[in-house]
Design a protein around this motif. Structure first.
Motif, mmCIF file in Angstrom:
data_model
loop_
_atom_site.group_PDB
_atom_site.id
_atom_site.type_symbol
_atom_site.label_atom_id
_atom_site.label_comp_id
_atom_site.label_asym_id
_atom_site.label_seq_id
_atom_site.Cartn_x
_atom_site.Cartn_y
_atom_site.Cartn_z
ATOM 1 N N PHE A 11 30.348 43.007 27.246
ATOM 2 C CA PHE A 11 31.423 42.418 26.788
ATOM 3 C C PHE A 11 30.796 41.546 25.372
ATOM 4 O O PHE A 11 31.524 40.433 25.284
ATOM 5 N N ALA A 12 29.703 41.494 25.066
ATOM 6 C CA ALA A 12 28.789 40.194 24.483
ATOM 7 C C ALA A 12 28.810 40.176 23.157
ATOM 8 O O ALA A 12 30.253 41.254 22.823
ATOM 9 N N GLY A 26 41.567 33.090 22.779
ATOM 10 C CA GLY A 26 42.252 33.451 23.834
ATOM 11 C C GLY A 26 42.691 32.878 24.295
ATOM 12 O O GLY A 26 44.290 32.905 25.258
ATOM 13 N N PHE A 27 42.447 31.503 25.093
ATOM 14 C CA PHE A 27 43.098 30.468 26.068
ATOM 15 C C PHE A 27 43.865 30.024 25.529
ATOM 16 O O PHE A 27 45.226 29.831 26.365
ATOM 17 N N GLY A 28 44.423 29.449 24.267
ATOM 18 C CA GLY A 28 44.876 28.753 23.564
ATOM 19 C C GLY A 28 46.305 29.623 23.634
ATOM 20 O O GLY A 28 47.435 29.479 23.739
ATOM 21 N N SER A 29 45.821 30.842 23.439
ATOM 22 C CA SER A 29 47.127 31.229 22.944
ATOM 23 C C SER A 29 47.678 32.382 24.258
ATOM 24 O O SER A 29 49.000 31.801 24.409
ATOM 25 N N LEU A 30 47.293 32.253 25.616
ATOM 26 C CA LEU A 30 47.872 32.097 26.581
ATOM 27 C C LEU A 30 48.502 31.048 27.146
ATOM 28 O O LEU A 30 49.381 31.281 27.457
ATOM 29 N N ILE A 31 47.711 29.968 26.789
ATOM 30 C CA ILE A 31 48.646 28.713 27.398
ATOM 31 C C ILE A 31 50.123 28.721 26.877
ATOM 32 O O ILE A 31 50.777 27.882 27.546
ATOM 33 N N GLY A 32 49.340 28.804 25.200
ATOM 34 C CA GLY A 32 50.532 28.693 24.087
ATOM 35 C C GLY A 32 51.756 29.043 24.534
ATOM 36 O O GLY A 32 52.521 28.646 24.105
ATOM 37 N N GLY A 51 46.571 36.586 22.783
ATOM 38 C CA GLY A 51 44.974 36.253 23.601
ATOM 39 C C GLY A 51 44.958 37.012 24.751
ATOM 40 O O GLY A 51 43.003 37.183 24.848
ATOM 41 N N ALA A 52 45.043 38.093 25.038
ATOM 42 C CA ALA A 52 44.524 38.883 25.916
ATOM 43 C C ALA A 52 43.577 40.107 25.087
ATOM 44 O O ALA A 52 42.522 40.310 25.326
ATOM 45 N N CYS A 58 40.955 40.443 29.129
ATOM 46 C CA CYS A 58 41.290 39.422 30.454
ATOM 47 C C CYS A 58 40.353 38.594 30.444
ATOM 48 O O CYS A 58 39.820 38.338 29.721
ATOM 49 N N PRO A 59 40.999 37.161 31.215
ATOM 50 C CA PRO A 59 39.538 36.185 30.849
ATOM 51 C C PRO A 59 38.400 36.445 32.205
ATOM 52 O O PRO A 59 37.696 35.710 31.411
ATOM 53 N N MET A 60 38.681 36.940 33.476
ATOM 54 C CA MET A 60 37.577 37.600 34.011
ATOM 55 C C MET A 60 36.237 37.999 32.501
ATOM 56 O O MET A 60 35.309 38.183 32.843
ATOM 57 N N CYS A 61 37.617 38.859 31.717
ATOM 58 C CA CYS A 61 36.247 40.216 30.836
ATOM 59 C C CYS A 61 35.127 38.930 29.691
ATOM 60 O O CYS A 61 34.605 39.098 29.223
ATOM 61 N N TRP A 62 35.663 38.190 29.725
ATOM 62 C CA TRP A 62 35.276 37.147 28.275
ATOM 63 C C TRP A 62 34.244 36.580 28.853
ATOM 64 O O TRP A 62 33.499 35.832 28.612
ATOM 65 N N THR A 63 34.510 35.881 30.297
ATOM 66 C CA THR A 63 33.408 35.037 31.246
ATOM 67 C C THR A 63 32.448 35.983 31.524
ATOM 68 O O THR A 63 31.206 35.720 30.943
#
Length: 102
Positions: A11-12, A26-32, A51-52, A58-63
């Motif tokens: 996922f890097a 991604g997070f901006g789109s999910l929150i927005g 965002g996805a 998913c956020p975990m994949c990004w992490t």
């Protein structure tokens, strides 16, 4: 046996700034998508797939990708005679490599 990458999913990103940029989008789109519901209604939910996609699912994949991006080239895995070890790569070899010896 030599493979082009490790056995698990990758996922890097190619660089840390690129990965952090994907996180902002991604997070901006999910929150927005949730925050704009009072302003534009359900149309704001169209930001969810963006965002996805930016977070690669998913956020975990990004992490996980963030951790892989940070550690890429710094850790070296080697397996000999059925026993695998993880060690810190030499500073001269800290650049990402295209192949991993298993």
């Amino acid at each position: 046996m030599t493979t082009s990458k490790t056995d698990g999913p990758d996922f890097a990103s190619s660089s840390l700034p690129r990965h952090l940029g994907r996180g902002v989008i991604g997070f901006g789109s999910l929150i927005g998508s949730v925050a704009f519901i009072p302003l534009v209604g359900p149309v704001s939910l169209l930001l969810l797939p963006i965002g996805a996609l930016a977070l690669r699912g998913c956020p975990m994949c990004w992490t996980i990708g963030l951790m892989q991006t940070i550690s890429r080239g710094r850790l070296q895995r080697s397996c000999e005679a059925g026993r695998c070890t993880l060690s810190v790569a030499d500073r001269d070899q800290a650049r990402p490599t295209e192949s991993v010896t298993l």
